[in-house]
Design an enzyme around this catalytic site. Structure first.
Site, mmCIF file in Angstrom:
data_model
loop_
_atom_site.group_PDB
_atom_site.id
_atom_site.type_symbol
_atom_site.label_atom_id
_atom_site.label_comp_id
_atom_site.label_asym_id
_atom_site.label_seq_id
_atom_site.Cartn_x
_atom_site.Cartn_y
_atom_site.Cartn_z
ATOM 1 N N LEU A 17 6.219 5.719 19.166
ATOM 2 C CA LEU A 17 6.367 5.454 20.601
ATOM 3 C C LEU A 17 5.122 4.763 21.169
ATOM 4 O O LEU A 17 5.189 3.638 21.661
ATOM 5 C CB LEU A 17 6.652 6.758 21.342
ATOM 6 C CG LEU A 17 7.056 6.620 22.802
ATOM 7 C CD1 LEU A 17 8.353 5.837 22.943
ATOM 8 C CD2 LEU A 17 7.189 7.991 23.461
ATOM 9 N N HIS A 18 4.008 5.472 21.171
ATOM 10 C CA HIS A 18 2.678 4.930 21.481
ATOM 11 C C HIS A 18 2.453 4.516 22.937
ATOM 12 O O HIS A 18 1.320 4.170 23.300
ATOM 13 C CB HIS A 18 2.332 3.755 20.568
ATOM 14 C CG HIS A 18 2.535 4.038 19.117
ATOM 15 N ND1 HIS A 18 2.183 5.244 18.545
ATOM 16 C CD2 HIS A 18 3.076 3.280 18.118
ATOM 17 C CE1 HIS A 18 2.484 5.215 17.252
ATOM 18 N NE2 HIS A 18 3.034 4.044 16.970
ATOM 19 N N ASN A 38 -7.479 4.784 14.415
ATOM 20 C CA ASN A 38 -8.457 4.584 13.346
ATOM 21 C C ASN A 38 -8.988 3.153 13.447
ATOM 22 O O ASN A 38 -8.304 2.215 13.043
ATOM 23 C CB ASN A 38 -7.789 4.832 11.987
ATOM 24 C CG ASN A 38 -8.790 4.917 10.854
ATOM 25 O OD1 ASN A 38 -10.000 4.924 11.076
ATOM 26 N ND2 ASN A 38 -8.289 4.986 9.635
ATOM 27 N N SER A 74 10.172 6.494 9.653
ATOM 28 C CA SER A 74 9.470 6.185 10.897
ATOM 29 C C SER A 74 9.829 4.776 11.339
ATOM 30 O O SER A 74 9.736 3.830 10.560
ATOM 31 C CB SER A 74 7.953 6.297 10.683
ATOM 32 O OG SER A 74 7.260 5.877 11.832
ATOM 33 N N GLY A 81 5.472 -2.229 6.871
ATOM 34 C CA GLY A 81 6.831 -2.659 7.158
ATOM 35 C C GLY A 81 7.585 -1.745 8.107
ATOM 36 O O GLY A 81 7.171 -0.622 8.388
ATOM 37 N N CYS A 101 -2.039 -2.786 14.797
ATOM 38 C CA CYS A 101 -1.772 -2.613 13.371
ATOM 39 C C CYS A 101 -2.294 -3.790 12.557
ATOM 40 O O CYS A 101 -1.972 -4.948 12.844
ATOM 41 C CB CYS A 101 -0.273 -2.435 13.139
ATOM 42 S SG CYS A 101 0.166 -2.216 11.409
ATOM 43 N N CYS A 148 2.773 -5.255 15.944
ATOM 44 C CA CYS A 148 2.075 -4.325 16.836
ATOM 45 C C CYS A 148 0.604 -4.725 16.981
ATOM 46 O O CYS A 148 -0.059 -5.067 15.997
ATOM 47 C CB CYS A 148 2.176 -2.900 16.299
ATOM 48 S SG CYS A 148 3.881 -2.301 16.179
ATOM 49 N N GLU A 179 0.826 -1.205 0.000
ATOM 50 C CA GLU A 179 0.000 0.000 0.000
ATOM 51 C C GLU A 179 0.864 1.260 0.000
ATOM 52 O O GLU A 179 1.949 1.285 0.575
ATOM 53 C CB GLU A 179 -0.894 0.032 1.239
ATOM 54 C CG GLU A 179 -1.875 -1.112 1.333
ATOM 55 C CD GLU A 179 -2.660 -1.097 2.635
ATOM 56 O OE1 GLU A 179 -3.629 -1.856 2.729
ATOM 57 O OE2 GLU A 179 -2.290 -0.330 3.550
ATOM 58 N N CYS A 184 -3.049 1.801 7.836
ATOM 59 C CA CYS A 184 -2.070 0.881 7.265
ATOM 60 C C CYS A 184 -2.579 -0.563 7.263
ATOM 61 O O CYS A 184 -2.963 -1.097 8.293
ATOM 62 C CB CYS A 184 -0.770 0.977 8.058
ATOM 63 S SG CYS A 184 0.594 0.115 7.283
#
EC number: 2.1.1.192
Length: 358
Positions: free
Chosen positions: A225-226, A300, A201, A169, A126, A123, A86, A343
């Site tokens: 980071l998150h 999202n 990133s 990725g 994700c 993650c 993508e 993503c």
């Protein structure tokens, strides 16, 4: 056959005689958007035929494209081996309009590119992680995402483009090819995209951040980071077991960056998970002494996700706390909410459709 976009200008010059033919080919491909060797009229016919027999250009085909009401476009590209990735085109808010207010064109665009087919980081939030890791992209496959999106959208060569390696990725798990793509993109004979307009990133691979810094590419760095403590971050991002927050911060402090720029810290905000004022307080302490900018991102939601979008009130409180304590902080304006812009969403939807029709 080989992908010609995998070759830097110098490498191509070593293959071709005389060497100046390499510049001519680069100009046809990157300046004039020509991807048929036989149309490169200032090359000898025999050379054009030889090139067509030995090389292909790019190797990506548009499998799907979704366009948002805000102008964002999400592309699903099919690679030579049938795998899919993508990329996203994001128009910035600096459009030129006619007397009726209709948008004629945008002055700037950001293109978000993938660096791998799938991802091995895993993650929890994700969708890309769901499909696992397949393979690295070559430098040419990375470059072609940008070249092809510019060509499809008729974006002039001179139009300002920002590139963010924030698609599918982990870029630093494919550092060799990502670095080569950056060098190709920088070249004036190519797309001439300044390193200061390219952002890598990473989920925080400390040792690879150090290697990236040693390469002196001049690109900007963003850290996904998150979470502000290792316990939560390990649940959200298992890679934290190998590269904890302390090691990431140390790597960031040692990373060479333009004095006019800041390291971006991306913070995906999830309701009731990492959106408290205590989280904001801890983040302020973590960033002490680092020239940082925090980008707060609304989660999202996607099908099957256990996380939820935070309230606007909590986002603003979080932002205000950071700002009051001297940290530059923005809330990312979500684009493409009406399409599969998060993503992995478009790829996942495409795979589901194929399975349903099998």
């Amino acid at each position: 056959m080989k992908n010609l976009l995998d070759f830097s200008l110098d490498e191509l010059g070593e293959l071709l005689k005389p060497k100046f033919r390499a510049k001519q080919i680069y100009e046809w491909i990157y300046h004039k958007n020509v991807d048929d060797f036989l149309q490169m009229k200032n090359l000898p016919l025999q050379m054009r035929e030889d090139l067509a027999n030995e090389f292909y250009i790019g190797g990506l085909n548009v499998s799907k494209c979704e366009q948002s009401v805000d102008g964002s476009k999400k592309y699903l590209f099919e690679l030579k081996d049938g795998k899919t990735i993508e990329s996203v085109l994001l128009p910035m808010k600096d459009e030129i309009t006619d007397e009726n207010g209709e948008i004629l064109r945008h002055k700037r665009y950001t293109i978000c590119v993938s660096s791998q087919v799938g991802c091995k980081i895993g993650c929890a939030f994700c969708l890309t992680a769901k499909g696992g890791f397949v393979r690295n992209l070559s430098a040419g496959e990375i470059v072609e995402q940008i070249r092809l999106i510019k060509k499809i959208n008729k974006i002039p060569y001179e139009r300002r483009i920002n590139v963010v390696y924030m698609g599918m990725g982990e870029p630093l798990n494919n550092l060799e090819n990502v670095a080569k793509a950056i060098k190709i993109l920088i070249q004036n004979e190519g797309l001439a995209i300044s390193p200061r307009r390219q952002t890598i990133s990473t989920s925080g691979l400390s040792s690879q951040i150090k290697k990236l810094g040693e390469m002196n590419l001049g690109v900007l760095l963003a850290i996904s980071l998150h979470a502000v403590n290792d316990e939560l971050r390990e649940k959200l991002m298992p890679i934290n077991r190998a590269y904890n927050i302390a090691s990431i911060m140390q790597a960031v402090r040692e990373f060479p960056i333009d004095l006019r720029k800041r390291v971006m810290f991306e913070y995906l905000v999830m309701d009731g998970v990492n959106d408290s004022i205590n989280d904001a307080k801890t983040l302020v302490r973590l960033l002490n002494g680092i020239k940082a900018k925090v980008n707060l991102i609304y989660f999202n939601p996607h099908i099957g996700s256990k996380f939820h979008r935070p309230s606007e009130e909590n986002m603003i409180k979080f932002q205000d706390y950071l700002s009051v304590h001297g940290i530059t902080c923005t809330i990312r304006q979500s684009k493409g909410l009406d399409i599969s812009a998060a993503c992995g969403q478009l790829r996942e939807k495409n795979l589901k459709e194929k399975n349903d029709n099998a």
